[in-house]
Design an enzyme around this catalytic site. Structure first.
Site, short mmCIF file in Angstrom:
data_model
loop_
_atom_site.label_atom_id
_atom_site.label_comp_id
_atom_site.label_asym_id
_atom_site.label_seq_id
_atom_site.Cartn_x
_atom_site.Cartn_y
_atom_site.Cartn_z
N SER A 32 4.83 -4.94 -2.34
CA SER A 32 4.85 -3.70 -1.58
C SER A 32 4.14 -3.95 -0.25
O SER A 32 3.54 -5.02 -0.04
CB SER A 32 4.15 -2.58 -2.34
N LYS A 33 4.18 -2.94 0.60
CA LYS A 33 3.56 -3.10 1.92
C LYS A 33 2.04 -3.27 1.78
O LYS A 33 1.37 -3.63 2.72
CB LYS A 33 3.96 -1.94 2.82
N ARG A 34 1.51 -3.03 0.58
CA ARG A 34 0.07 -3.20 0.37
C ARG A 34 -0.31 -4.64 0.04
O ARG A 34 -1.49 -4.98 0.06
CB ARG A 34 -0.41 -2.26 -0.74
#
Ligand code: GLU
Length: 301
Positions: free
Chosen positions: A254-256
Site C-alpha cells: 500500500s502507499k504506506r
C-alpha cells in the site's frame, strides 16, 4: 470510440500518494502488453476523490514514469491527444450526461442511507470488507422513472439478480452474480463526487481503450463495469487482472509501505534495477538483473 482496430491500453493511477512497486508493476505490465503489439498507451489521472487527490502526486507519477522510461502516447497532465481531458476531475460534464441517460432509462435511484445505515444492514457473513447494499431505498418497482438527480443523497444503480461472466486474460474465466456479489452500487456520491465505476467505464469507452490491465483487487469491479458497458451499449474491453504484489509479510503493498515507494526506490536504485525487479516478479527473467525498457520489450516478445 472507434480507433480502427488499434490496441489501446491505459494506466490509470489515483494521485493520492507516491507510486509504490505494486503500481510500477501494473504500469510496466500494461505498457509492455500494448507496446509489444504496437499499440497506444494512455496515462489517465484518476483524481475523483477531491479529499485524497493532489496535483503534486500526479506530477510525481509522471516524473516516476519518465524516470523508468515508460512513455505514453496520450493523456497526462498536458492532456495530449484527441480524447481528453485525461484528468477525471475535469470530466464531470461527461459523466453527468451518462448519469442522465441512466436516469432516463430508469436504472438509478436516490439513496439517503448513511454509511452507518448500510453497515447496520450487513449480513453477518460479509466479513471480507465488501459492503453490499440491502436495498433500503430501492424503489418497489423498476424501472424508476421519476428520479430527481438534484435531490440530496447518493445515486445508486439498480442491479439485477444476474450473472456476469467474462474471460480474464490473466485470471481466467470469471463469474459474478451482481445482486449477491456487489448489490446496487453508488454511481454518484452524496457529496457529488463521481464513482470510480461510472467514471472508469465512460472514460475507457470514450477513449477507445481495448485492454484494461490492473491489479486483481478489481476483478469484481470488472463485473460491475461490464454491466454498465451493457447499459450504455458500449463494447467492453478485454480485462487482464494481475496478481497483487505483496510485502515481506505477505500483505498487499500500500502507499504506506515506505520502503517500496518510488521515493525510496529512486534513492537506492537505477531505473534499470527497478525494471529488473519488476521483470523478475513477472517471471520474465530468472533474476532481478537490471534491464532497460527496450530490452524488456525484446524478452517479452
Ligand atoms: N485508479 C485505480 C487505482 O489507482 C485504477 C483503476 C483501474 O485501473 O481501473 O488503483
Amino acid at each position: 470510440m472507434e480507433r480502427s482496430g488499434e490496441i489501446v491500453g491505459r494506466f490509470a493511477p489515483s494521485p493520492s500518494g507516491r507510486m509504490h512497486l505494486g503500481n510500477v508493476y501494473t504500469a510496466v505490465m500494461s505498457w509492455l502488453s500494448v507496446r509489444r503489439r504496437g499499440g497506444r498507451w494512455i496515462l489517465r489521472i484518476e483524481d475523483l476523490d477531491p479529499q485524497r487527490s493532489k496535483l503534486e502526486y500526479a506530477r510525481l507519477i509522471e516524473d516516476d514514469l519518465h524516470w523508468l522510461g515508460l512513455d505514453w502516447d496520450e493523456g497526462g497532465l498536458d492532456d495530449v491527444g484527441p480524447y481528453g481531458p485525461y484528468t477525471q476531475s475535469r470530466r464531470g460534464e461527461i459523466y453527468a450526461e451518462y448519469l442522465e441517460r441512466l436516469a432516463r432509462e430508469g436504472y438509478i435511484y436516490k439513496c439517503r442511507c448513511t454509511r452507518a445505515d448500510v453497515m447496520a444492514t450487513q449480513a453477518p457473513h460479509q466479513s471480507d470488507g465488501r459492503v453490499i447494499y440491502a436495498g433500503t431505498c430501492r424503489p418497489p418497482v423498476m424501472p424508476c422513472r421519476d428520479v430527481d438527480l438534484a435531490a440530496p443523497g447518493a445515486v445508486r444503480l439498480w442491479v439485477p439478480d444476474a450473472d456476469i461472466c467474462f474471460d480474464d486474460l490473466i485470471a481466467g474465466p470469471q463469474r459474478f452474480n451482481l445482486a449477491r456479489d456487489c448489490g446496487d452500487f453508488i454511481v454518484r456520491r452524496a457529496d457529488g463526487a463521481w464513482s470510480y465505476q461510472l467514471a472508469v467505464v465512460v472514460d475507457d469507452a470514450l477513449m477507445g481503450v481495448t485492454e484494461v490491465m490492473r491489479g486483481n483487487d478489481l476483478l469484481l469491479s470488472a463485473a460491475q463495469q461490464i454491466y454498465l458497458y451493457r447499459l450504455f451499449g458500449f463494447e467492453p474491453p478485454r480485462f487482464a487482472h494481475l496478481p497483487l504484489i505483496t510485502n515481506a509479510r505477505g500483505q498487499r503493498l500500500s502507499k504506506r509501505d515506505a520502503s517500496q515507494s518510488m521515493e525510496a526506490l529512486r534513492a537506492t536504485h537505477t531505473p534499470a534495477e527497478v525494471l529488473g525487479m519488476v521483470a523478475h516478479m513477472a517471471r520474465l527473467q530468472p533474476d532481478a538483473a537490471p534491464i532497460s525498457p527496450k530490452e524488456l520489450l525484446l524478452i517479452s516478445n
